[in-house]
Design a protein around this motif. Structure first.
Motif, PDB file in Angstrom:
ATOM      1  N   PRO A   9       0.724  -1.441   0.025  1.00  0.00           N
ATOM      2  CA  PRO A   9      -0.062   0.066  -0.008  1.00  0.00           C
ATOM      3  C   PRO A   9       0.887   1.234  -0.034  1.00  0.00           C
ATOM      4  CG  PRO A   9       0.024  -1.080   2.192  1.00  0.00           C
ATOM      5  CD  PRO A   9       0.664  -1.846   1.345  1.00  0.00           C
ATOM      6  N   CYS A  10       1.984   1.285   0.155  1.00  0.00           N
ATOM      7  CA  CYS A  10       3.026   2.345   0.096  1.00  0.00           C
ATOM      8  C   CYS A  10       3.170   3.135  -0.923  1.00  0.00           C
ATOM      9  CB  CYS A  10       4.315   1.820   0.809  1.00  0.00           C
ATOM     10  SG  CYS A  10       4.482   0.819   2.250  1.00  0.00           S
ATOM     11  N   THR A  11       3.146   4.369  -0.993  1.00  0.00           N
ATOM     12  CA  THR A  11       3.025   5.338  -2.283  1.00  0.00           C
ATOM     13  C   THR A  11       4.125   6.308  -1.753  1.00  0.00           C
ATOM     14  OG1 THR A  11       1.471   6.770  -1.688  1.00  0.00           O
ATOM     15  CG2 THR A  11       0.803   4.713  -2.870  1.00  0.00           C
ATOM     16  N   PRO A  12       4.689   7.089  -2.866  1.00  0.00           N
ATOM     17  CA  PRO A  12       5.886   8.238  -2.501  1.00  0.00           C
ATOM     18  C   PRO A  12       4.866   9.108  -1.796  1.00  0.00           C
ATOM     19  CG  PRO A  12       5.910   7.288  -4.619  1.00  0.00           C
ATOM     20  CD  PRO A  12       4.728   6.640  -4.153  1.00  0.00           C
ATOM     21  N   ALA A 204      13.827   7.140  12.570  1.00  0.00           N
ATOM     22  CA  ALA A 204      13.541   6.381  11.351  1.00  0.00           C
ATOM     23  C   ALA A 204      13.059   7.246  10.412  1.00  0.00           C
ATOM     24  CB  ALA A 204      12.420   5.186  11.753  1.00  0.00           C
ATOM     25  N   THR A 205      13.608   6.986   9.233  1.00  0.00           N
ATOM     26  CA  THR A 205      13.163   7.782   7.795  1.00  0.00           C
ATOM     27  C   THR A 205      12.646   6.943   6.865  1.00  0.00           C
ATOM     28  OG1 THR A 205      14.054   9.377   6.567  1.00  0.00           O
ATOM     29  CG2 THR A 205      15.526   7.844   7.113  1.00  0.00           C
ATOM     30  N   THR A 206      11.746   7.418   5.912  1.00  0.00           N
ATOM     31  CA  THR A 206      11.549   6.518   4.794  1.00  0.00           C
ATOM     32  C   THR A 206      11.989   7.446   3.346  1.00  0.00           C
ATOM     33  OG1 THR A 206       9.711   7.911   4.476  1.00  0.00           O
ATOM     34  CG2 THR A 206       9.106   6.059   5.886  1.00  0.00           C
ATOM     35  N   VAL A 207      13.232   8.254   3.828  1.00  0.00           N
ATOM     36  CA  VAL A 207      13.896   8.880   2.422  1.00  0.00           C
ATOM     37  C   VAL A 207      14.291   7.880   1.536  1.00  0.00           C
ATOM     38  CG1 VAL A 207      15.543  10.541   1.926  1.00  0.00           C
ATOM     39  CG2 VAL A 207      14.317  11.395   3.632  1.00  0.00           C
ATOM     40  N   PRO A 208      14.971   6.930   1.890  1.00  0.00           N
ATOM     41  CA  PRO A 208      15.644   6.127   1.017  1.00  0.00           C
ATOM     42  C   PRO A 208      14.509   5.103   0.290  1.00  0.00           C
ATOM     43  CG  PRO A 208      16.941   5.919   2.915  1.00  0.00           C
ATOM     44  CD  PRO A 208      15.471   6.539   3.366  1.00  0.00           C
ATOM     45  N   ALA A 209      13.160   4.873   0.777  1.00  0.00           N
ATOM     46  CA  ALA A 209      12.425   4.173   0.391  1.00  0.00           C
ATOM     47  C   ALA A 209      11.996   4.401  -1.334  1.00  0.00           C
ATOM     48  CB  ALA A 209      11.180   4.134   0.957  1.00  0.00           C
ATOM     49  N   TYR A 210      11.607   3.341  -2.029  1.00  0.00           N
ATOM     50  CA  TYR A 210      11.507   3.159  -3.451  1.00  0.00           C
ATOM     51  C   TYR A 210      10.228   2.322  -3.471  1.00  0.00           C
ATOM     52  CZ  TYR A 210      12.438   2.090  -8.364  1.00  0.00           C
ATOM     53  OH  TYR A 210      12.230   1.890  -9.763  1.00  0.00           O
ATOM     54  N   VAL A 211       9.079   2.992  -3.488  1.00  0.00           N
ATOM     55  CA  VAL A 211       7.964   2.199  -3.399  1.00  0.00           C
ATOM     56  C   VAL A 211       7.008   3.053  -4.673  1.00  0.00           C
ATOM     57  CG1 VAL A 211       8.205   1.749  -0.998  1.00  0.00           C
ATOM     58  CG2 VAL A 211       6.998   3.972  -1.763  1.00  0.00           C
ATOM     59  N   GLY A 212       5.935   2.101  -4.906  1.00  0.00           N
ATOM     60  CA  GLY A 212       4.710   2.387  -5.694  1.00  0.00           C
ATOM     61  C   GLY A 212       5.247   2.892  -6.955  1.00  0.00           C
ATOM     62  N   GLU A 213       4.550   4.040  -7.178  1.00  0.00           N
ATOM     63  CA  GLU A 213       4.718   4.612  -8.858  1.00  0.00           C
ATOM     64  C   GLU A 213       6.042   5.524  -8.807  1.00  0.00           C
ATOM     65  OE1 GLU A 213       2.128   7.404  -6.668  1.00  0.00           O
ATOM     66  OE2 GLU A 213       2.628   5.399  -6.891  1.00  0.00           O
TER      67      GLU A 213
END
Length: 271
Positions: A9-12, A204-213
């Motif tokens: 379900p994660c999106t930018p 915790a950070t989500t900056v490096p995440a590569y998710v969704g579109e």
């Protein structure tokens, strides 16, 4: 839905933090980081014909250098991965997870077929012996499991992200069972690894995440323009062959659980 094609379900827009506005003077630093990462990847492509003649210690160091070149420091906890056939599994957040997992132990990666078409990275993955999965063809599943088991029987390590999709890091998916059947068939241990990203100490950070579109370019730019990123890599105890009766229980045992904060004691820091 395919066994290989779960959705997250994660999106930018809803999950990924954006670094503070990048100042003009920080742009040259970000460009230098990008150039350093690209040069290291090209060097890896040039050396892949040497194959097994390259010491694993050198491969691990190269993988750490890629992450460090992007401006991310790395903290490793836990024991070293065992030798011989091994299924290495981890949660999946970012494109950085690939070199981080290889820094634990160089392995043949399990990747979606689309990765083969990525510029630079695709060529490096193919030359490095990556096992590509056609996730849209459920009928290909038994053959893929057999190929993984065959690689494991030769004494090779195979690395996989059993969630099947990237998550932002604040939430996580469930490990899919198919890849664990290969470990059972080959009679090799499973090494669980927990990957996380921090900024500003223990936050915790989500900056490096590569998710969704999200695009790879956008994700890479967030990383190289961010400051103070730290990747935490926790290597859990290997699960011995025969300790789980089936792939369902093996996947459950290997699933790294989220923790409120990492254990910083007895940690090695790669500057």
């Amino acid at each position: 839905m395919s066994t290989w094609l779960p959705t997250a379900p994660c999106t930018p827009r809803s999950c990924v933090e954006t670094p503070a506005a990048v100042r003009a003077r920080a742009v040259p630093r970000a460009v230098l980081r990008l150039a350093a990462v690209l040069l290291l990847l090209l060097a890896g492509i040039a050396l892949t014909p040497l194959g097994p003649r390259i010491p694993q210690s050198m491969v691990r160091r190269w993988c750490r250098c890629i992450v460090r070149a992007a401006g991310v420091r790395v903290r490793f906890t836990g024991a070293a991965a065992p030798t011989g056939g091994l299924l290495l599994v981890a949660n999946h957040i970012s494109w950085l997870d690939v070199p981080l997992l290889a820094a634990v132990r160089p392995a043949r990666m399990l990747a979606k077929a689309e990765v083969r078409r990525w510029p630079v990275v695709g060529a490096l993955a193919a030359r490095g012996g990556t096992l590509f999965i056609d996730r849209d063809r459920l009928r290909a599943l038994p053959d893929t499991v057999a190929r993984i088991a065959g690689a494991l029987r030769t004494g090779a390590a195979v690395a996989a992200f059993p969630e099947g999709s990237t998550w932002c890091g604040r939430a996580q998916g469930t490990f899919r069972r198919a890849v664990f059947q290969a470990a059972l068939d080959a009679g090799v241990p499973v090494q669980p690894v927990r990957i996380g990203y921090r900024a500003g100490g223990a936050t915790a950070t989500t900056v490096p995440a590569y998710v969704g579109e999200d695009t790879l370019v956008a994700s890479v730019w967030r990383v190289v323009t961010a400051r103070g990123l730290v990747a935490t890599v926790e290597v859990r105890d290997a699960i011995r062959p025969g300790s789980s009766p089936d792939r369902r229980s093996l996947a459950r045992s290997a699933q790294p659980r989220q923790t409120a904060a990492p254990a910083w004691a007895h940690t090695a820091l790669v500057a």
